[in-house]
Write an enzyme that holds these catalytic residues in place. Sequence first.
Site, short mmCIF file in Angstrom:
data_model
loop_
_atom_site.label_atom_id
_atom_site.label_comp_id
_atom_site.label_asym_id
_atom_site.label_seq_id
_atom_site.Cartn_x
_atom_site.Cartn_y
_atom_site.Cartn_z
N ARG A 78 0.82 -1.22 0.00
CA ARG A 78 0.00 0.00 0.00
C ARG A 78 0.85 1.26 0.00
O ARG A 78 0.40 2.33 -0.39
CB ARG A 78 -0.99 -0.01 1.18
CG ARG A 78 -2.13 0.96 0.98
CD ARG A 78 -3.20 0.99 2.08
NE ARG A 78 -3.34 -0.19 2.85
CZ ARG A 78 -2.94 -0.31 4.13
NH1 ARG A 78 -2.37 0.71 4.74
NH2 ARG A 78 -3.10 -1.44 4.77
N TYR A 138 -14.14 18.63 -13.94
CA TYR A 138 -14.63 17.28 -14.24
C TYR A 138 -15.76 16.92 -13.24
O TYR A 138 -15.68 17.26 -12.06
CB TYR A 138 -13.46 16.29 -14.15
CG TYR A 138 -13.92 14.87 -14.03
CD1 TYR A 138 -14.72 14.28 -15.01
CD2 TYR A 138 -13.58 14.10 -12.92
CE1 TYR A 138 -15.18 12.98 -14.87
CE2 TYR A 138 -14.02 12.79 -12.79
CZ TYR A 138 -14.83 12.24 -13.77
OH TYR A 138 -15.27 10.96 -13.62
N ASP A 168 -4.84 20.26 -12.21
CA ASP A 168 -5.12 18.94 -12.79
C ASP A 168 -4.67 19.00 -14.25
O ASP A 168 -5.28 19.69 -15.08
CB ASP A 168 -6.63 18.65 -12.67
CG ASP A 168 -7.00 17.27 -13.22
OD1 ASP A 168 -6.33 16.80 -14.17
OD2 ASP A 168 -7.96 16.68 -12.72
N LYS A 210 -6.06 8.35 -18.55
CA LYS A 210 -6.27 9.01 -19.84
C LYS A 210 -5.00 8.94 -20.70
O LYS A 210 -4.54 7.88 -21.00
CB LYS A 210 -6.75 10.43 -19.59
CG LYS A 210 -7.85 10.54 -18.53
CD LYS A 210 -9.11 9.81 -18.96
CE LYS A 210 -10.30 10.06 -18.08
NZ LYS A 210 -10.46 9.23 -16.92
C1 3LM Z 1 -14.11 11.78 -18.28
N1 3LM Z 1 -12.62 11.91 -16.43
O1 3LM Z 1 -14.63 11.13 -19.18
P1 3LM Z 1 -10.27 8.72 -12.80
N2 3LM Z 1 -9.51 14.70 -13.62
C2 3LM Z 1 -9.96 14.84 -14.88
C3 3LM Z 1 -10.72 13.83 -15.47
O2 3LM Z 1 -11.17 14.01 -16.72
C4 3LM Z 1 -11.02 12.66 -14.73
C5 3LM Z 1 -10.52 12.55 -13.43
C6 3LM Z 1 -9.76 13.57 -12.90
C7 3LM Z 1 -13.52 11.12 -17.10
C8 3LM Z 1 -13.86 9.89 -16.65
S1 3LM Z 1 -16.52 9.89 -16.31
C9 3LM Z 1 -17.46 8.72 -15.46
C10 3LM Z 1 -15.07 9.13 -16.96
C11 3LM Z 1 -9.66 16.10 -15.62
C12 3LM Z 1 -11.85 11.55 -15.30
C13 3LM Z 1 -10.78 11.32 -12.59
O3 3LM Z 1 -10.58 8.51 -11.36
O4 3LM Z 1 -8.97 8.07 -13.22
O5 3LM Z 1 -11.42 8.42 -13.70
O6 3LM Z 1 -9.93 10.30 -12.98
O7 3LM Z 1 -14.02 13.03 -18.34
#
Ligand code: 3LM
Length: 399
Positions: free
Chosen positions: A66, A119, A191, A216
């Site tokens: 962890r 987001y 971010d 991403k």
């Molecule tokens: C999306 N976004 O489709 P994860 N910061 C940014 C993001 O775009 C995202 C996160 C953090 C998308 C996910 S929506 C149900 C699917 C700018 C995620 C969060 O926890 O790795 O998904 O990141 O825009």
Amino acid sequence: MSHLTSRPAPNSLGFATRAIHHGYDPQLHLGSLNPPVFLTSTYAFDSAAEGAARFAGEADGFIYGRVGNPTVAILERRLAELEGGEAALATSSGVGALTALIWTLLNSGDEIVADQMLYGCTFGLFEHHLPRFGIHVRFVDLTDPAGLTAALGAKTRMVFTETPSNPNMRVVDIAAIADIARRAGALFVVDNTYCTPYLQRPLELGADIVTHSATKYLGGHGDLLAGAVIASKEIIDRLRFTGVKELNGACISAFDAFLILRGLKTLTLRMDRHSATAEKLAHDLEAHPAVARVYYPGLASHPQHALAQRQMRAMGGMIALELKGGLAAGRALMDKVRIATRAVSLGDAETLIQHPASMTHATYDPDERARHGFTDGLIRISVGLEDYEDLREDLLGAL
Ligand code: 3LM
């Protein structure tokens, strides 16, 4: 001689070279070109005293999965290097990175000033859940730095933005906001998911902390979930030993770290291609009679076009648009495309198309959507790596 010690100092090497090599020495791993995936949850100690010393931070060495893993450590060294930070923490998702950050660094009674467009799940965390723990978020338009000055208060500990913002591509002046946040004694968090460090390096512009959804572009192939934070060693140590170890447990798997290291090898090629294709498609879409507005920082019509050209190496692969026929026309477009895939997420080889108000940003209710400034009709496209001509025909044909 070890590959790393015989190599030029990292700061004399270009970005692509560092994205492929930094932090890994094949000669320390039986010559294996690729890093081994250490599938282990725990680590053997030489002696009881040595184990106790590792726990006390007095001896180097891994303790438990962890808080660290050798494959993950390679990824963390590489991400820190590419963002120009001292240290990095990889996490099991982008949201895991955000909660590790906020739950570790902030206390009940503290305030965050955030850009008005975030987001969906970041907004949900900030607006709907953090207040339950006594942390309040003021949303302001950070594209106007004066708005930040007005919103800062005695309790402001953190300023938070995405740039370009998900989904409507607003661009925030990182250097200007960093300057105001620093003078107010607040940590400035960017971010950087939409850009990756290849297109934009917030720490070099004065930000204190960078976060990512590594799901991403960093991973780049839509086959994993991961996140990352890059900051000073002091902050990263706290996030690792408090945030992930004791608060959210959002540790990344070694296999996902391996996949991100593999994805990083082609990061520059992919980002150049995503950007080149998106730029052409943004122009095509803007010229189409059915389209009311295209949001892409590479277009002269974008309100922060000049700033984006200064701040970003290229304009990235994300496009948002509104059609003259509104939401109904947007849904029809989504249902007609044959190459673009109807799916949330972004940064993959496949072009993805989705409707923020009912999908990624459904955490905003209709009033919140209006207040925070994005419309029901907005459609978002994550431009993939397919041939431009095929995407052009797919999108324009569907329109
Ligand atoms: C999306 N976004 O489709 P994860 N910061 C940014 C993001 O775009 C995202 C996160 C953090 C998308 C996910 S929506 C149900 C699917 C700018 C995620 C969060 O926890 O790795 O998904 O990141 O825009």
